[in-house]
Design an enzyme around this catalytic site. Structure first.
Site, PDB file in Angstrom:
ATOM      1  N   ARG A   1      78.125  63.416 102.229  1.00  0.00           N
ATOM      2  CA  ARG A   1      76.715  63.452 102.635  1.00  0.00           C
ATOM      3  C   ARG A   1      75.986  62.322 101.910  1.00  0.00           C
ATOM      4  O   ARG A   1      75.453  62.514 100.818  1.00  0.00           O
ATOM      5  CB  ARG A   1      76.087  64.805 102.259  1.00  0.00           C
ATOM      6  CG  ARG A   1      76.618  65.998 103.059  1.00  0.00           C
ATOM      7  CD  ARG A   1      75.931  67.280 102.606  1.00  0.00           C
ATOM      8  NE  ARG A   1      76.069  68.376 103.532  1.00  0.00           N
ATOM      9  CZ  ARG A   1      76.981  69.354 103.416  1.00  0.00           C
ATOM     10  NH1 ARG A   1      77.836  69.350 102.414  1.00  0.00           N
ATOM     11  NH2 ARG A   1      77.030  70.325 104.306  1.00  0.00           N
TER      12      ARG A   1
ATOM     13  N   ARG B   1      79.184  60.140 106.221  1.00  0.00           N
ATOM     14  CA  ARG B   1      78.160  60.405 107.221  1.00  0.00           C
ATOM     15  C   ARG B   1      76.940  59.543 106.926  1.00  0.00           C
ATOM     16  O   ARG B   1      76.524  59.436 105.770  1.00  0.00           O
ATOM     17  CB  ARG B   1      77.787  61.886 107.181  1.00  0.00           C
ATOM     18  CG  ARG B   1      76.701  62.244 108.172  1.00  0.00           C
ATOM     19  CD  ARG B   1      76.432  63.712 108.185  1.00  0.00           C
ATOM     20  NE  ARG B   1      75.704  64.148 107.009  1.00  0.00           N
ATOM     21  CZ  ARG B   1      75.371  65.413 106.776  1.00  0.00           C
ATOM     22  NH1 ARG B   1      75.739  66.361 107.625  1.00  0.00           N
ATOM     23  NH2 ARG B   1      74.696  65.752 105.711  1.00  0.00           N
TER      24      ARG B   1
ATOM     25  N   GLU C   1      76.384  69.350 116.208  1.00  0.00           N
ATOM     26  CA  GLU C   1      75.607  70.358 115.479  1.00  0.00           C
ATOM     27  C   GLU C   1      74.327  70.730 116.203  1.00  0.00           C
ATOM     28  O   GLU C   1      73.505  71.481 115.693  1.00  0.00           O
ATOM     29  CB  GLU C   1      75.340  69.898 114.045  1.00  0.00           C
ATOM     30  CG  GLU C   1      74.712  68.538 113.897  1.00  0.00           C
ATOM     31  CD  GLU C   1      74.554  68.117 112.430  1.00  0.00           C
ATOM     32  OE1 GLU C   1      74.658  68.950 111.537  1.00  0.00           O
ATOM     33  OE2 GLU C   1      74.311  66.917 112.216  1.00  0.00           O
TER      34      GLU C   1
ATOM     35  N   ASN D   1      76.648  74.662 110.193  1.00  0.00           N
ATOM     36  CA  ASN D   1      75.412  75.064 109.499  1.00  0.00           C
ATOM     37  C   ASN D   1      74.214  74.856 110.427  1.00  0.00           C
ATOM     38  O   ASN D   1      73.359  75.723 110.572  1.00  0.00           O
ATOM     39  CB  ASN D   1      75.196  74.241 108.227  1.00  0.00           C
ATOM     40  CG  ASN D   1      76.369  74.339 107.285  1.00  0.00           C
ATOM     41  OD1 ASN D   1      77.148  75.267 107.372  1.00  0.00           O
ATOM     42  ND2 ASN D   1      76.519  73.363 106.393  1.00  0.00           N
ATOM     43  N   ASP D   2      74.176  73.691 111.036  1.00  0.00           N
ATOM     44  CA  ASP D   2      73.062  73.419 111.950  1.00  0.00           C
ATOM     45  C   ASP D   2      73.300  74.010 113.333  1.00  0.00           C
ATOM     46  O   ASP D   2      72.355  74.436 113.991  1.00  0.00           O
ATOM     47  CB  ASP D   2      72.815  71.912 112.038  1.00  0.00           C
ATOM     48  CG  ASP D   2      71.989  71.430 110.857  1.00  0.00           C
ATOM     49  OD1 ASP D   2      71.017  72.125 110.496  1.00  0.00           O
ATOM     50  OD2 ASP D   2      72.334  70.395 110.265  1.00  0.00           O
TER      51      ASP D   2
ATOM     52  N   CYS E   1      83.037  70.777 109.496  1.00  0.00           N
ATOM     53  CA  CYS E   1      82.645  70.513 108.107  1.00  0.00           C
ATOM     54  C   CYS E   1      81.463  71.372 107.660  1.00  0.00           C
ATOM     55  O   CYS E   1      80.911  71.161 106.595  1.00  0.00           O
ATOM     56  CB  CYS E   1      82.356  69.030 107.895  1.00  0.00           C
ATOM     57  SG  CYS E   1      81.020  68.419 108.917  1.00  0.00           S
TER      58      CYS E   1
HETATM   59  C1  PEP Z   1      76.309  71.184 109.151  1.00  0.00           C
HETATM   60  O1  PEP Z   1      75.200  71.173 109.677  1.00  0.00           O
HETATM   61  O2  PEP Z   1      77.174  72.069 109.367  1.00  0.00           O
HETATM   62  C2  PEP Z   1      76.691  70.138 108.192  1.00  0.00           C
HETATM   63  C3  PEP Z   1      77.899  70.055 107.700  1.00  0.00           C
HETATM   64  O3  PEP Z   1      75.726  69.271 107.790  1.00  0.00           O
HETATM   65  P1  PEP Z   1      74.568  69.641 106.716  1.00  0.00           P
HETATM   66  O4  PEP Z   1      74.941  70.954 106.088  1.00  0.00           O
HETATM   67  O5  PEP Z   1      74.515  68.546 105.734  1.00  0.00           O
HETATM   68  O6  PEP Z   1      73.352  69.735 107.581  1.00  0.00           O
HETATM   69 MG    MG Z   2      73.981  69.426 109.598  1.00  0.00          MG
END
Ligand code: PEP
Ligand code: MG
Length: 579
Positions: free
Chosen positions: A299, A335, A434, A457-458, A505
């Protein structure tokens, strides 16, 4: 004794004394005139406040620099330099003599104007300095107003940090050696602060709502990160039980390290790749220690958020290069900047967006700041010759956006060519899936991307409309929701139909209960917090692909997340009866 349940953010057990960190009240700065014949006295007041602030920073550096992280030491050193800067002092003196107003007010005004100006500077180094200038000014103003200011960087004793909310920026500056556990009212498992607690391997329980109200400073606290529970003022028996659990946890974690040398291969010979997520170059050693086959997500935005770090091309280049060199032949996916949402770039991204998570974030932000974006792309391209670099774009929502970012890559290549800087022409360029719409058009995007990485996550946040930082609705953020499973299946199938690999991820990749299901869905690569790698690998090595496919088929036929969760638990109970 009191037991509170929250959200498990980072596993491990910590036992220690509570340190209640409540946000500073912003002091009211008085404004008044200074008589001409008192101006010398007022100036002396300024000089002695600067002297005190300088002595404070020096004492901190002398007493505890060996216990601090590199970023903290650099931050304090920057502050020291600013406090000693003659030009800065002269500017304050001139304005003061001109206006004859009290010195705190003069500083406030000058710093306000200066930070406004710098925040629009094209020079990223100058932009980055605004936070430092504001911080130094605050230090001096607090001295003038006789307010004692405490920074988490200044911790000198082991503590369990108890906070209402901790921004990723605060987590970056705190003295990580001294914070043994974190207890927070706000937050959820996929908030970026939670992700950082895992990166720092600090046991943490978030989303407790009332912890700051119920815990007194100095109270004894047990943080059970895996269970998402804390105990306030434990009795002797509970304390003994947790001390036992702590040594068992340490033994288990050590035992699992045995898996690091083996491939992530199922009993029937299906091989997948296990990689680590990192936020800082320093985490590479940890990733290798836990047997990561590569970095699946770096990140890069944390480089920009770290205090005192100007994110100029050369510094970016050095940081990326360090990761690539350390990983050797192993692939490294970096990223591009995912700033915005809860990761705001000070003085550029203001906190006034109505819906920051739906706002000026990730590639949207980068596409509107071409120079910033291309600087990062050039730094990445130059590094591509140093290892197995892959670059990845966050928050791609449609084909047009993907084409736009790819055009930027071509422009950055052209700039490198002109400067005679070598790069790898065939460096893989992938995207994160995402945003729900991206999952639904994954077949279209797969034609233009070299790989996918599913950002659950998103994807969960946007797919289920659940703010990932809001503890009040975190019960809705269910990764096994049938809708989420369908997003995953559609994306993985679309990747395979186009002959590209699908990685994941998001935090789900490190959840051992999700491992067989994700395998069964056909996921090729799992990228997670490094410490989760050994357990996930153990589960893969003890599972057969045939059973996992059957599990995935059964899960896809379920109508609710509760049924899928039950199915997975039963499956785990059958194949891993010892837990
Ligand atoms: C996600 O969104 O799953 C991701 C890996 O990115 P971040 O958690 O940095 O938004
Ligand atoms: Mg994300």
């Amino acid at each position: 004794m009191e037991l509170l349940s929250g959200i498990s953010a980072s596993s491990g057990i910590a036992i220690g004394k509570a340190f209640l960190y409540l946000e500073d009240e912003v002091p009211e700065i008085p404004r008044y005139k200074i008589a001409k014949d008192h101006s010398e006295l007022e100036w002396d007041r300024f000089l002695s406040a600067v002297g005190e602030a300088r002595a404070e920073v020096k004492t901190l550096l002398d007493a505890s620099s060996h216990e601090m992280g590199k970023e903290q030491v650099e931050l304090l050193e920057t502050h020291l330099l600013m406090l000693e800067d003659e030009e800065f002092q002269n500017q304050i003196k001139e304005t003061f003599e001109d206006r004859l107003e009290n010195i705190e007010w003069v500083i406030r005004d000058i710093v306000h104007d200066l930070t406004q100006k710098l925040s629009f500077s094209p020079d990223s180094y100058l932009r980055e300095r605004t936070a430092d200038i504001a911080d130094v000014a605050r230090r001096v103003i607090y001295k003038l107003l006789s307010i004692r200011r405490f920074s988490l960087a200044d911790l000198v004793e082991d503590v369990i940090l108890v906070v209402h909310d901790l921004l990723p920026m605060d987590a970056l500056i705190m003295n990580k050696e001294r914070v043994k556990g974190i207890v927070m009212d706000m937050g959820s498992r996929t908030s970026h602060t939670a992700i950082l607690t895992r990166a720092f391997e600090i046991p943490a329980v978030l989303g407790l709502s009332r912890a700051t109200r119920l815990i007194n400073n100095g109270a004894q606290i047990i943080v059970d990160g895996a269970e998402g529970q804390i105990v306030i003022d434990p009795d002797a028996q509970t304390l003994k039980r947790y001390r036992g659990a702590l040594s068992r946890y340490q033994r288990n974690a050590k035992g699992l390290l045995h898996y690091t040398d083996y491939p992530a291969e199922t009993t029937d010979g299906h091989r997948v790749s296990l990689k680590a997520n990192i936020e800082f170059p320093e985490e590479v050693e940890q990733a290798l220690r836990y047997g990561a086959e590569g970095i699946g997500l770096y990140r890069s935005e944390f480089l920009f958020l770290s205090p005192g770090h100007p994110a100029e091309e050369e510094l970016q280049y050095q940081s990326y290069r360090r990761v690539l060199k350390a990983m050797g032949d192993r692939p490294v996916t970096i990223r591009t900047l995912d700033l915005g949402g809860d990761k705001l770039l000070p003085n550029i991204q203001d906190n006034d967006e109505k819906n920051p998570l739906l706002g000026w974030r990730a590639v949207r932000f980068c596409l509107s700041l071409p120079e910033l974006f291309k600087t990062q792309l050039r730094a990445l391209l130059r590094c591509s010759v140093e290892g197995q670099l892959r670059i990845m774009f966050p928050m791609i929502s449609g084909l047009g956006e993907l084409i736009d970012v790819l055009t930027f890559v071509e422009e950055a290549k052209e700039e490198c060519r002109k400067k005679g800087q070598p790069y790898k022409e065939d460096m893989p360029v992938g995207i994160m899936i995402e945003i729900p719409a991206a999952a639904m058009i994954a077949d279209i995007l797969a034609k233009k991307a070299d790989f996918f990485s599913l950002g659950t996550n998103d994807l969960i946040q946007y797919g289920l409309a659940v703010d990932r930082g809001n503890e009040k609705i975190s019960y809705l953020a269910q990764p096994f929701h049938p809708g989420v499973l369908r997003f995953l299946k559609t994306s993985i199938d679309a990747a395979h139909a186009q002959g590209i690999k699908a990685a994941l991820c998001g935090e789900l990749a490190g959840d051992p209960y999700a491992t067989p299901l994700l395998l069964g869905l056909g996921l090729d690569e799992f990228s997670m917090n490094a410490s989760a790698l050994p357990l996930v690998k153990k589960i893969i090595r003890d599972s057969s692909m045939e059973d996992c496919r059957a599990l995935a088929d059964a899960a896809l036929a379920c109508s609710s997340w509760q049924r899928i969760a039950l199915l997975t638990e039963e499956w785990m109970g059958e194949f891993f009866p010892d837990g």
